[in-house]
Design a protein around this motif. Structure first.
Motif, PDB file in Angstrom:
ATOM      1  N   ASP A  17      -7.327  -1.822   7.914  1.00  0.00           N
ATOM      2  CA  ASP A  17      -8.329  -2.192   6.908  1.00  0.00           C
ATOM      3  C   ASP A  17      -9.638  -2.709   7.479  1.00  0.00           C
ATOM      4  O   ASP A  17     -10.632  -2.780   6.756  1.00  0.00           O
ATOM      5  CB  ASP A  17      -7.758  -3.274   5.980  1.00  0.00           C
ATOM      6  CG  ASP A  17      -6.508  -2.828   5.242  1.00  0.00           C
ATOM      7  OD1 ASP A  17      -6.335  -1.604   5.077  1.00  0.00           O
ATOM      8  OD2 ASP A  17      -5.714  -3.699   4.842  1.00  0.00           O
ATOM      9  N   GLU A  41      -2.933   3.068   3.614  1.00  0.00           N
ATOM     10  CA  GLU A  41      -4.347   2.954   3.281  1.00  0.00           C
ATOM     11  C   GLU A  41      -4.523   1.864   2.242  1.00  0.00           C
ATOM     12  O   GLU A  41      -3.660   1.634   1.404  1.00  0.00           O
ATOM     13  CB  GLU A  41      -4.873   4.293   2.740  1.00  0.00           C
ATOM     14  CG  GLU A  41      -4.780   5.429   3.744  1.00  0.00           C
ATOM     15  CD  GLU A  41      -5.046   6.790   3.112  1.00  0.00           C
ATOM     16  OE1 GLU A  41      -5.357   7.721   3.871  1.00  0.00           O
ATOM     17  OE2 GLU A  41      -4.925   6.905   1.873  1.00  0.00           O
ATOM     18  N   ARG A  58       0.848   6.048   3.440  1.00  0.00           N
ATOM     19  CA  ARG A  58      -0.238   6.311   4.390  1.00  0.00           C
ATOM     20  C   ARG A  58      -0.845   5.029   4.936  1.00  0.00           C
ATOM     21  O   ARG A  58      -1.684   5.073   5.826  1.00  0.00           O
ATOM     22  CB  ARG A  58      -1.332   7.139   3.711  1.00  0.00           C
ATOM     23  CG  ARG A  58      -0.882   8.532   3.293  1.00  0.00           C
ATOM     24  CD  ARG A  58      -2.019   9.272   2.612  1.00  0.00           C
ATOM     25  NE  ARG A  58      -1.645  10.621   2.239  1.00  0.00           N
ATOM     26  CZ  ARG A  58      -2.428  11.450   1.553  1.00  0.00           C
ATOM     27  NH1 ARG A  58      -3.634  11.048   1.173  1.00  0.00           N
ATOM     28  NH2 ARG A  58      -2.009  12.661   1.247  1.00  0.00           N
ATOM     29  N   SER A  68       0.865  -1.183   0.000  1.00  0.00           N
ATOM     30  CA  SER A  68       0.000   0.000   0.000  1.00  0.00           C
ATOM     31  C   SER A  68       0.899   1.230   0.000  1.00  0.00           C
ATOM     32  O   SER A  68       2.120   1.110  -0.080  1.00  0.00           O
ATOM     33  CB  SER A  68      -0.946   0.001   1.207  1.00  0.00           C
ATOM     34  OG  SER A  68      -0.236   0.164   2.418  1.00  0.00           O
TER      35      SER A  68
END
Length: 221
Positions: A54, A21, A19, A16
């Protein structure tokens, strides 16, 4: 116990962005592949960092696959396992719902309060003093009948599993994105190896979506 690490990463090896995210690296065909792999597994394992970033559910999405599990006298969904040394898993995390049995692997450093909070919705496995002793934790999980285990990240856990010599197979979807960033998570983070690097034997290369799936066996397993 047979441990399969499965991951999707960008063309430059990132899970990812910096960040941390969630990023859509693969597409529908790979989502289906992952769903089939989950359906074939006794348990799906993640680290607490993945839970915090997540909030995954880690269930089988396809009803046909769930029904096939029921027909073979297995639960509709595989068990879920969180490796969480200090007990940081939120009590409202999706992984703690009643869709499947959830195990939280803790170290002895986890507080009494966090243990009590998690015990309402998870089976607790304690192994290790400050960090989860993965060899002991996985031995306990195997005693519970979990033989085929799928690991979905993150990078810290994946490195630790390789370091402990627990990984049998690695399957990676490599997508057509460049993410970059020296602080972006990679497939295997942690301290890193400086000697005796794990060696892999390539078994297959399959084109899928706009990328490829590579399957390796760990050479010394």
């Amino acid at each position: 116990m047979h441990v399969v690490v499965n991951a999707a990463m960008s063309a430059d090896g990132k899970l990812s962005s910096r960040r941390r995210e969630q990023i859509a690296i693969s597409g529908e065909a790979d989502f289906d592949r992952v769903d089939r792999l989950r359906a074939d597994s006794d348990a799906v394992v993640v680290g607490v960092g993945t839970v915090l970033a997540d909030d995954p559910h880690l269930t089988v999405k396809d009803e046909t696959l769930r029904e096939k599990r029921r027909e073979s006298d297995r639960p509709a969904n595989p068990a879920r396992v969180v490796v969480d040394s200090s007990g940081r898993t939120p009590t409202d995390a999706a992984i703690l719902d009643d869709a499947a049995t959830t195990y939280v692997c803790l170290s002895e450093a986890a507080s009494v309060e966090r243990r009590a909070a998690l015990a309402d919705s998870a089976e607790l496995v304690t192994a290790g003093e400050e960090r989860v002793d993965l060899l002991r934790a996985f031995a306990t999980l195997q005693e519970q009948g979990l033989e085929q285990v799928m690991v979905e990240g993150g990078g810290e856990l994946i490195f630790s599993l390789f370091d402990a010599g627990l990984v049998d197979e690695l399957r990676v979807f490599i997508g057509s994105k460049i993410i970059g960033g020296r602080d972006a998570p990679t497939l295997a983070d942690g301290e890193g190896f400086v000697t005796e690097f794990p060696s892999l034997d390539l078994e297959s290369v399959d084109r899928l979506d706009d990328g490829v799936v590579l399957t390796w066996r760990v050479a010394d397993r």
